[in-house]
Motif scaffolding. Structure first.
Motif, PDB file in Angstrom:
ATOM      1  N   MET A 101       0.839  -1.187   0.000  1.00 33.00           N
ATOM      2  CA  MET A 101       0.000   0.000   0.000  1.00 33.00           C
ATOM      3  C   MET A 101       0.880   1.245   0.000  1.00 33.00           C
ATOM      4  O   MET A 101       1.939   1.273   0.633  1.00 33.00           O
ATOM      5  CB  MET A 101      -0.902   0.018   1.230  1.00 33.00           C
ATOM      6  CG  MET A 101      -1.874  -1.151   1.309  1.00 33.00           C
ATOM      7  SD  MET A 101      -3.050  -1.201  -0.064  1.00 33.00           S
ATOM      8  CE  MET A 101      -3.991   0.304   0.238  1.00 33.00           C
ATOM      9  N   GLY A 102       0.415   2.243  -0.707  1.00 30.05           N
ATOM     10  CA  GLY A 102       1.190   3.464  -0.786  1.00 30.05           C
ATOM     11  C   GLY A 102       0.329   4.699  -0.593  1.00 30.05           C
ATOM     12  O   GLY A 102      -0.898   4.647  -0.741  1.00 30.05           O
ATOM     13  N   TRP A 103       0.992   5.780  -0.259  1.00 27.92           N
ATOM     14  CA  TRP A 103       0.362   7.105  -0.195  1.00 27.92           C
ATOM     15  C   TRP A 103       1.094   8.011  -1.190  1.00 27.92           C
ATOM     16  O   TRP A 103       2.328   8.022  -1.239  1.00 27.92           O
ATOM     17  CB  TRP A 103       0.466   7.708   1.205  1.00 27.92           C
ATOM     18  CG  TRP A 103      -0.463   7.099   2.210  1.00 27.92           C
ATOM     19  CD1 TRP A 103      -0.175   6.111   3.100  1.00 27.92           C
ATOM     20  CD2 TRP A 103      -1.837   7.454   2.425  1.00 27.92           C
ATOM     21  NE1 TRP A 103      -1.279   5.819   3.860  1.00 27.92           N
ATOM     22  CE2 TRP A 103      -2.320   6.634   3.469  1.00 27.92           C
ATOM     23  CE3 TRP A 103      -2.706   8.385   1.857  1.00 27.92           C
ATOM     24  CZ2 TRP A 103      -3.626   6.713   3.949  1.00 27.92           C
ATOM     25  CZ3 TRP A 103      -4.006   8.469   2.330  1.00 27.92           C
ATOM     26  CH2 TRP A 103      -4.452   7.637   3.366  1.00 27.92           C
ATOM     27  N   PHE A 104       0.303   8.763  -1.929  1.00 31.32           N
ATOM     28  CA  PHE A 104       0.813   9.738  -2.871  1.00 31.32           C
ATOM     29  C   PHE A 104       0.095  11.056  -2.607  1.00 31.32           C
ATOM     30  O   PHE A 104      -0.924  11.077  -1.924  1.00 31.32           O
ATOM     31  CB  PHE A 104       0.553   9.280  -4.316  1.00 31.32           C
ATOM     32  CG  PHE A 104       1.321   8.048  -4.698  1.00 31.32           C
ATOM     33  CD1 PHE A 104       0.896   6.781  -4.295  1.00 31.32           C
ATOM     34  CD2 PHE A 104       2.476   8.134  -5.460  1.00 31.32           C
ATOM     35  CE1 PHE A 104       1.601   5.633  -4.629  1.00 31.32           C
ATOM     36  CE2 PHE A 104       3.190   7.000  -5.817  1.00 31.32           C
ATOM     37  CZ  PHE A 104       2.745   5.760  -5.392  1.00 31.32           C
ATOM     38  N   ALA A 123       5.264   4.196   1.333  1.00 29.48           N
ATOM     39  CA  ALA A 123       4.700   2.898   0.980  1.00 29.48           C
ATOM     40  C   ALA A 123       5.080   1.875   2.033  1.00 29.48           C
ATOM     41  O   ALA A 123       6.092   2.021   2.734  1.00 29.48           O
ATOM     42  CB  ALA A 123       5.197   2.444  -0.395  1.00 29.48           C
ATOM     43  N   VAL A 124       4.256   0.841   2.135  1.00 27.60           N
ATOM     44  CA  VAL A 124       4.507  -0.232   3.086  1.00 27.60           C
ATOM     45  C   VAL A 124       4.261  -1.557   2.379  1.00 27.60           C
ATOM     46  O   VAL A 124       3.319  -1.699   1.603  1.00 27.60           O
ATOM     47  CB  VAL A 124       3.617  -0.064   4.341  1.00 27.60           C
ATOM     48  CG1 VAL A 124       2.143  -0.093   3.991  1.00 27.60           C
ATOM     49  CG2 VAL A 124       3.946  -1.106   5.397  1.00 27.60           C
ATOM     50  N   GLY A 174       3.994  -5.302   6.163  1.00 31.35           N
ATOM     51  CA  GLY A 174       4.188  -4.165   7.051  1.00 31.35           C
ATOM     52  C   GLY A 174       5.615  -4.021   7.536  1.00 31.35           C
ATOM     53  O   GLY A 174       5.941  -3.048   8.219  1.00 31.35           O
ATOM     54  N   VAL A 175       6.470  -4.964   7.176  1.00 38.47           N
ATOM     55  CA  VAL A 175       7.848  -4.948   7.676  1.00 38.47           C
ATOM     56  C   VAL A 175       8.701  -3.913   6.933  1.00 38.47           C
ATOM     57  O   VAL A 175       9.519  -3.222   7.530  1.00 38.47           O
ATOM     58  CB  VAL A 175       8.475  -6.343   7.539  1.00 38.47           C
ATOM     59  CG1 VAL A 175       9.956  -6.300   7.849  1.00 38.47           C
ATOM     60  CG2 VAL A 175       7.750  -7.326   8.459  1.00 38.47           C
ATOM     61  N   SER A 176       8.485  -3.820   5.622  1.00 38.59           N
ATOM     62  CA  SER A 176       9.290  -2.911   4.806  1.00 38.59           C
ATOM     63  C   SER A 176       8.534  -1.631   4.506  1.00 38.59           C
ATOM     64  O   SER A 176       7.361  -1.679   4.109  1.00 38.59           O
ATOM     65  CB  SER A 176       9.671  -3.600   3.497  1.00 38.59           C
ATOM     66  OG  SER A 176      10.383  -2.721   2.650  1.00 38.59           O
ATOM     67  N   SER A 230       5.650  -5.332  -2.725  1.00 34.53           N
ATOM     68  CA  SER A 230       6.810  -4.573  -2.249  1.00 34.53           C
ATOM     69  C   SER A 230       6.424  -3.119  -2.043  1.00 34.53           C
ATOM     70  O   SER A 230       5.380  -2.677  -2.511  1.00 34.53           O
ATOM     71  CB  SER A 230       7.952  -4.669  -3.252  1.00 34.53           C
ATOM     72  OG  SER A 230       7.568  -4.069  -4.483  1.00 34.53           O
ATOM     73  N   SER A 231       7.249  -2.373  -1.376  1.00 33.80           N
ATOM     74  CA  SER A 231       6.950  -0.971  -1.073  1.00 33.80           C
ATOM     75  C   SER A 231       7.509  -0.074  -2.165  1.00 33.80           C
ATOM     76  O   SER A 231       8.396   0.734  -1.931  1.00 33.80           O
ATOM     77  CB  SER A 231       7.513  -0.601   0.294  1.00 33.80           C
ATOM     78  OG  SER A 231       8.881  -0.947   0.372  1.00 33.80           O
ATOM     79  N   THR A 232       6.966  -0.215  -3.364  1.00 36.21           N
ATOM     80  CA  THR A 232       7.471   0.516  -4.504  1.00 36.21           C
ATOM     81  C   THR A 232       7.080   1.993  -4.500  1.00 36.21           C
ATOM     82  O   THR A 232       6.044   2.365  -3.955  1.00 36.21           O
ATOM     83  CB  THR A 232       6.977  -0.126  -5.815  1.00 36.21           C
ATOM     84  OG1 THR A 232       7.454   0.635  -6.927  1.00 36.21           O
ATOM     85  CG2 THR A 232       5.455  -0.155  -5.852  1.00 36.21           C
TER      86      THR A 232
END
Length: 126
Positions: free
Chosen positions: A36-39, A52-53, A57-59, A105-107
């Protein structure tokens, strides 16, 4: 039908805090299978990556301009991703969007995210 619904935006003064939340529903593989990401998008500017996570939730991953001020987290039991924003600045004023990426992944790349919310407005006065 996939829905990502953001909440928590508002008008605050510089130095104050806000907590944004995004509740997801209808994701094909289940919320816990998506990164999940925030923009955010400020008036007259392009949308940019904030944080992003990973699916576990670890990365986590952060844009340089929010490191040390913003914290992204997720609660897979509640299908929710949050963005804790501290020491807000006027330049943080923007519409904030959450997004879901099936790659786990936290792209930082917007093109990796398949689903987007409608956004929530954050306004920071000086």
């Amino acid at each position: 039908q996939v829905q990502l619904v953001e909440s928590g935006g508002g008008l605050v003064q510089a130095g104050e805090s806000l907590r944004l939340s995004c509740v997801a529903s209808g994701l094909t593989y289940g919320f816990s299978s998506y990164a999940m990401g925030w923009f955010r998008q400020a008036p007259g500017k392009e949308r940019e990556f904030v944080a992003a996570v990973s699916w576990t939730g670890v990365s986590t991953n952060y844009a340089d301009f929010v490191k040390g001020r913003f914290t992204i987290s997720r609660d897979n039991a509640k299908n929710t991703v949050s963005l804790e924003m501290n020491r807000l600045k006027p330049e943080d004023t923007a519409v904030y969007y959450c997004a879901a990426d099936p790659d786990q992944s936290s792209t930082t790349r917007q093109s990796d995210y398949d689903y987007w919310g409608q956004g929530t407005q954050v306004s920071v006065s000086s």
